[in-house]
Design a protein around this motif. Structure first.
Motif, PDB file in Angstrom:
ATOM      1  N   GLU A 133       0.827  -1.210   0.000  1.00  0.00           N
ATOM      2  CA  GLU A 133       0.000   0.000   0.000  1.00  0.00           C
ATOM      3  C   GLU A 133       0.856   1.253   0.000  1.00  0.00           C
ATOM      4  O   GLU A 133       0.549   2.227  -0.692  1.00  0.00           O
ATOM      5  N   ILE A 134       1.933   1.217   0.767  1.00  0.00           N
ATOM      6  CA  ILE A 134       2.833   2.376   0.830  1.00  0.00           C
ATOM      7  C   ILE A 134       3.539   2.559  -0.510  1.00  0.00           C
ATOM      8  O   ILE A 134       3.677   3.689  -1.003  1.00  0.00           O
ATOM      9  N   ALA A 135       3.957   1.461  -1.130  1.00  0.00           N
ATOM     10  CA  ALA A 135       4.634   1.547  -2.425  1.00  0.00           C
ATOM     11  C   ALA A 135       3.697   2.075  -3.504  1.00  0.00           C
ATOM     12  O   ALA A 135       4.097   2.883  -4.344  1.00  0.00           O
ATOM     13  N   LEU A 140       1.033   4.033  -3.013  1.00  0.00           N
ATOM     14  CA  LEU A 140       0.807   5.458  -2.756  1.00  0.00           C
ATOM     15  C   LEU A 140       2.002   6.305  -3.189  1.00  0.00           C
ATOM     16  O   LEU A 140       1.827   7.398  -3.743  1.00  0.00           O
ATOM     17  N   PHE A 141       3.209   5.814  -2.965  1.00  0.00           N
ATOM     18  CA  PHE A 141       4.396   6.531  -3.414  1.00  0.00           C
ATOM     19  C   PHE A 141       4.428   6.612  -4.937  1.00  0.00           C
ATOM     20  O   PHE A 141       4.748   7.661  -5.507  1.00  0.00           O
ATOM     21  N   ALA A 142       4.095   5.515  -5.609  1.00  0.00           N
ATOM     22  CA  ALA A 142       4.081   5.498  -7.073  1.00  0.00           C
ATOM     23  C   ALA A 142       3.009   6.427  -7.625  1.00  0.00           C
ATOM     24  O   ALA A 142       3.236   7.123  -8.624  1.00  0.00           O
ATOM     25  N   SER A 175       1.905   9.139  -6.199  1.00  0.00           N
ATOM     26  CA  SER A 175       2.371  10.521  -6.028  1.00  0.00           C
ATOM     27  C   SER A 175       3.453  10.867  -7.049  1.00  0.00           C
ATOM     28  O   SER A 175       3.482  11.992  -7.567  1.00  0.00           O
ATOM     29  N   CYS A 176       4.324   9.926  -7.381  1.00  0.00           N
ATOM     30  CA  CYS A 176       5.354  10.182  -8.400  1.00  0.00           C
ATOM     31  C   CYS A 176       4.735  10.376  -9.777  1.00  0.00           C
ATOM     32  O   CYS A 176       5.144  11.274 -10.532  1.00  0.00           O
ATOM     33  N   GLN A 213      -4.381  -0.763  -6.402  1.00  0.00           N
ATOM     34  CA  GLN A 213      -4.820  -0.295  -5.091  1.00  0.00           C
ATOM     35  C   GLN A 213      -6.225  -0.802  -4.756  1.00  0.00           C
ATOM     36  O   GLN A 213      -6.479  -1.215  -3.624  1.00  0.00           O
TER      37      GLN A 213
END
Length: 89
Positions: A3-5, A7-9, A11-12, A54
């Motif tokens: 989930e964190i990965a 969300l980071f992707a 945002s990128c 997601q």
């Protein structure tokens, strides 16, 4: 952890879309604007695939495939119009 990965992707990819929008608005030539629009389409496809990961829905994958086909045809039409001044011969 995934989930964190994701969300980071997301945002990128969102940052990349914002930078593409800036190039689309400020591009010095028409070719730069066409390239920015094509790259923005690719980023939108990536965003749809990330949303599928997601949420776990297959609808996003089908929408990404449709956007890829329409984006390709649109880019070819823009480039042909830029080179020849006419899309349909």
């Amino acid at each position: 952890m995934i989930e964190i990965a994701v969300l980071f992707a997301i945002s990128c990819v969102g940052l990349a879309m914002a930078l593409n929008l800036w190039r689309l608005a400020r591009g010095p030539t028409t070719a730069d604007r066409i390239l920015a629009l094509d790259t923005m389409t690719i980023n939108a496809i990536a965003l749809m695939v990330l949303m599928q990961i997601q949420q776990g829905s297959a609808v996003y994958f089908e929408a990404a495939l449709l956007l890829a086909m329409v984006g390709f045809v649109g880019t070819v039409a823009y480039c042909k119009f830029l080179l020849r001044g006419d899309i349909i011969e």
